[in-house]
Design an enzyme around this catalytic site. Structure first.
Site, PDB file in Angstrom:
ATOM      1  N   HIS A 214     -35.985   8.377   4.989  1.00 55.89           N
ATOM      2  CA  HIS A 214     -37.297   8.934   5.333  1.00 55.89           C
ATOM      3  C   HIS A 214     -38.405   7.924   4.952  1.00 55.89           C
ATOM      4  O   HIS A 214     -39.276   8.215   4.124  1.00 55.89           O
ATOM      5  CB  HIS A 214     -37.503  10.269   4.599  1.00 55.89           C
ATOM      6  CG  HIS A 214     -37.747  11.419   5.533  1.00 55.89           C
ATOM      7  ND1 HIS A 214     -36.780  11.923   6.372  1.00 55.89           N
ATOM      8  CD2 HIS A 214     -38.866  12.164   5.786  1.00 55.89           C
ATOM      9  CE1 HIS A 214     -37.270  12.926   7.074  1.00 55.89           C
ATOM     10  NE2 HIS A 214     -38.547  13.088   6.746  1.00 55.89           N
ATOM     11  N   ASN A 220     -40.512  10.272  11.054  1.00 54.40           N
ATOM     12  CA  ASN A 220     -39.175   9.737  10.741  1.00 54.40           C
ATOM     13  C   ASN A 220     -38.144  10.140  11.779  1.00 54.40           C
ATOM     14  O   ASN A 220     -37.324   9.330  12.201  1.00 54.40           O
ATOM     15  CB  ASN A 220     -38.741  10.238   9.365  1.00 54.40           C
ATOM     16  CG  ASN A 220     -39.599   9.671   8.262  1.00 54.40           C
ATOM     17  OD1 ASN A 220     -39.467   8.525   7.896  1.00 54.40           O
ATOM     18  ND2 ASN A 220     -40.536  10.478   7.759  1.00 54.40           N
ATOM     19  N   THR A 223     -38.752   8.234  15.115  1.00 55.76           N
ATOM     20  CA  THR A 223     -38.393   6.814  15.013  1.00 55.76           C
ATOM     21  C   THR A 223     -36.867   6.678  14.975  1.00 55.76           C
ATOM     22  O   THR A 223     -36.299   5.798  15.630  1.00 55.76           O
ATOM     23  CB  THR A 223     -39.036   6.195  13.747  1.00 55.76           C
ATOM     24  OG1 THR A 223     -40.437   6.420  13.812  1.00 55.76           O
ATOM     25  CG2 THR A 223     -38.770   4.703  13.670  1.00 55.76           C
ATOM     26  N   ARG A 225     -34.627   8.666  16.260  1.00 49.27           N
ATOM     27  CA  ARG A 225     -34.013   8.946  17.572  1.00 49.27           C
ATOM     28  C   ARG A 225     -34.255   7.784  18.537  1.00 49.27           C
ATOM     29  O   ARG A 225     -33.405   7.483  19.377  1.00 49.27           O
ATOM     30  CB  ARG A 225     -34.526  10.279  18.116  1.00 49.27           C
ATOM     31  CG  ARG A 225     -33.997  11.468  17.301  1.00 49.27           C
ATOM     32  CD  ARG A 225     -34.341  12.810  17.897  1.00 49.27           C
ATOM     33  NE  ARG A 225     -35.711  13.208  17.728  1.00 49.27           N
ATOM     34  CZ  ARG A 225     -36.223  13.818  16.637  1.00 49.27           C
ATOM     35  NH1 ARG A 225     -35.455  14.110  15.610  1.00 49.27           N
ATOM     36  NH2 ARG A 225     -37.499  14.157  16.578  1.00 49.27           N
ATOM     37  N   TYR A 250     -28.370  20.516  15.233  1.00 49.40           N
ATOM     38  CA  TYR A 250     -28.755  19.151  14.848  1.00 49.40           C
ATOM     39  C   TYR A 250     -29.121  19.100  13.355  1.00 49.40           C
ATOM     40  O   TYR A 250     -28.594  18.274  12.594  1.00 49.40           O
ATOM     41  CB  TYR A 250     -29.918  18.751  15.757  1.00 49.40           C
ATOM     42  CG  TYR A 250     -30.705  17.520  15.386  1.00 49.40           C
ATOM     43  CD1 TYR A 250     -30.127  16.248  15.462  1.00 49.40           C
ATOM     44  CD2 TYR A 250     -32.051  17.604  15.012  1.00 49.40           C
ATOM     45  CE1 TYR A 250     -30.882  15.112  15.153  1.00 49.40           C
ATOM     46  CE2 TYR A 250     -32.799  16.482  14.723  1.00 49.40           C
ATOM     47  CZ  TYR A 250     -32.217  15.242  14.786  1.00 49.40           C
ATOM     48  OH  TYR A 250     -32.963  14.131  14.491  1.00 49.40           O
TER      49      TYR A 250
HETATM   50  N1  LIG Z   1     -31.831  18.252   5.950  1.00 45.87           N
HETATM   51  C1  LIG Z   1     -32.701  18.033   6.925  1.00 45.87           C
HETATM   52  N2  LIG Z   1     -33.393  19.032   7.457  1.00 45.87           N
HETATM   53  C2  LIG Z   1     -34.283  18.821   8.421  1.00 45.87           C
HETATM   54  N3  LIG Z   1     -34.528  17.606   8.963  1.00 45.87           N
HETATM   55  C3  LIG Z   1     -33.853  16.575   8.483  1.00 45.87           C
HETATM   56  C4  LIG Z   1     -32.928  16.739   7.445  1.00 45.87           C
HETATM   57  N4  LIG Z   1     -32.444  15.552   7.134  1.00 45.87           N
HETATM   58  C5  LIG Z   1     -33.017  14.692   7.945  1.00 45.87           C
HETATM   59  N5  LIG Z   1     -33.858  15.282   8.784  1.00 45.87           N
HETATM   60  C6  LIG Z   1     -34.624  14.590   9.832  1.00 45.87           C
HETATM   61  O1  LIG Z   1     -35.980  14.663   9.512  1.00 45.87           O
HETATM   62  C7  LIG Z   1     -36.727  14.966  10.677  1.00 45.87           C
HETATM   63  C8  LIG Z   1     -37.874  15.830  10.289  1.00 45.87           C
HETATM   64  O2  LIG Z   1     -38.464  15.281   9.188  1.00 45.87           O
HETATM   65  P1  LIG Z   1     -39.936  15.651   8.836  1.00 45.87           P
HETATM   66  O3  LIG Z   1     -40.120  17.117   8.922  1.00 45.87           O
HETATM   67  O4  LIG Z   1     -40.314  14.957   7.594  1.00 45.87           O
HETATM   68  O5  LIG Z   1     -40.620  15.047  10.055  1.00 45.87           O
HETATM   69  P2  LIG Z   1     -41.272  13.666  10.191  1.00 45.87           P
HETATM   70  O6  LIG Z   1     -40.953  12.721   9.143  1.00 45.87           O
HETATM   71  O7  LIG Z   1     -42.675  14.029  10.381  1.00 45.87           O
HETATM   72  O8  LIG Z   1     -40.697  13.060  11.487  1.00 45.87           O
HETATM   73  P3  LIG Z   1     -40.767  13.703  12.843  1.00 45.87           P
HETATM   74  O9  LIG Z   1     -42.034  14.494  12.838  1.00 45.87           O
HETATM   75  O10 LIG Z   1     -40.686  12.646  13.841  1.00 45.87           O
HETATM   76  O11 LIG Z   1     -39.505  14.450  12.755  1.00 45.87           O
HETATM   77  C9  LIG Z   1     -35.802  15.670  11.618  1.00 45.87           C
HETATM   78  O12 LIG Z   1     -36.103  15.395  12.945  1.00 45.87           O
HETATM   79  C10 LIG Z   1     -34.453  15.118  11.239  1.00 45.87           C
HETATM   80  O13 LIG Z   1     -34.137  14.001  12.043  1.00 45.87           O
END
Ligand SMILES: Nc1ncnc2c1ncn2[C@@H]1O[C@H](COP(=O)(O)OP(=O)(O)OP(=O)(O)O)[C@@H](O)[C@H]1O
Length: 292
Positions: A214, A220, A223, A225, A250
């Site tokens: 992360h 995250n 990026t 995907r 997923y």
């Molecule tokens: N245990 C988990 N539960 C949920 N999401 C997870 C987990 N582990 C990894 N992820 C990943 O984290 C992403 C979501 O993370 P987060 O909520 O922090 O969003 P982000 O960092 O803002 O990124 P994005 O908004 O692009 O997903 C999910 O799309 C998934 O790929």
């Protein structure tokens, strides 16, 4: 290091088929029903058979490649953003990216995410077509910068300097001081694994390991995907979306891969293999290839 020929898959008309949304959800149901019926190796074999069939339809005309790029750009932009709660439909995403029309009454952020994702997608394609290439930190940072600069200039294209939490899970991403060295290790690990495991497994693990770290404040998932698709495209498997209706599967598969007791990435790899096969069926449909 990944090195294979220039294998770009292909739709046929940027004019989106009217049944696109239905097609996506029907395919997802089919995918859900088939889950766990095939082993990982059987899924890889099937994806490799489809890859051969699709490659036999090459070379494509440059206009066809252009249309396919646009088609899958809209599809991935829609699905990857929708997985994170973006409310744009696939038609609204298409109207925004092709005609510059924003969806009335929807948050500005949703449009900025779609525009940013489309820019990062174009960069991803450009990298795929510059061969040979190796996954490098600057590529991953640039994917993030392009996606995120319209949303939050301050945190774009750089690693986080704060702790982050992933909602709804016990898994704690590493502390910010660890991110720079973990990202160096990450890049080495992905490049060293290339050629040693099946390319779909490599792409799935590259996705999983990146979201485990992360490295960014936000963005995250998207990026990761895009990076996964960079690897899949490079090896000729096409653009793979995770349909929003499979969000639960997923996230569950990621959770199982991160649990403290017996972490297991197999179901995540299988899910990505299944989504790859669904994408390949879509390519066959668009190219009018009879695969059975
Ligand atoms: N245990 C988990 N539960 C949920 N999401 C997870 C987990 N582990 C990894 N992820 C990943 O984290 C992403 C979501 O993370 P987060 O909520 O922090 O969003 P982000 O960092 O803002 O990124 P994005 O908004 O692009 O997903 C999910 O799309 C998934 O790929």
């Amino acid at each position: 290091m990944v090195a294979i020929g220039h294998e770009i898959p292909y739709p046929i008309s940027t004019r989106f088929p009217a049944d696109m949304v239905n097609t996506i959800s029907e395919r997802s149901v089919e995918l859900s029903a088939r889950r766990n019926l095939m082993t990982k190796q059987e899924l890889f074999n099937k994806a490799d058979q489809y890859k051969k069939i699709i490659q036999a339809a090459r070379p494509l005309k440059p206009e066809e490649i252009k249309e396919l790029d646009a088609y899958f750009k809209i599809g991935l932009t829609y699905s990857s953003n929708a997985l994170e709660g973006n409310t744009l439909t696939i038609s609204e995403t298409k109207m925004l990216l092709e005609d510059g029309l924003t969806a009335g009454g929807k948050p500005l952020k949703d449009s900025l995410e779609a525009i940013g994702h489309a820019k990062a997608y174009d960069f991803m394609l450009q990298i795929v077509r510059e061969k040979p290439f190796e996954i490098a930190e600057h590529i991953i940072l640039e994917l993030h910068r392009l996606f995120y600069e319209g949303i939050d200039k301050q945190n774009t294209g750089k690693y986080r300097d704060i702790s982050v939490y992933i909602t709804g899970t016990d898994y704690l991403p590493p502390e910010p001081e660890q991110v720079p060295h973990l990202m160096k290790e990450y890049v080495n690990k992905v490049n060293q694994l290339s050629g040693k495991v099946h390319p779909i497994e490599l792409a799935a693990l590259a996705h999983k390991w990146l979201v485990d770290i992360h490295p960014y404040v936000d963005g995250n998932g998207r990026t990761a995907r895009l990076l996964m698709n960079l690897l899949l495209m490079h090896d000729g498997y096409g653009i793979v979306s995770i349909p929003p209706v499979l969000r639960v599967e997923y996230i569950d598969a990621l959770r199982v891969s991160q649990r403290a007791d017996h972490p297991d990435a197999e179901s995540f790899i299988q899910l990505i293999a299944e989504c790859t096969i669904e994408t390949q069926k879509e390519y066959c449909r668009l190219l009018r290839i009879k695969a059975n």
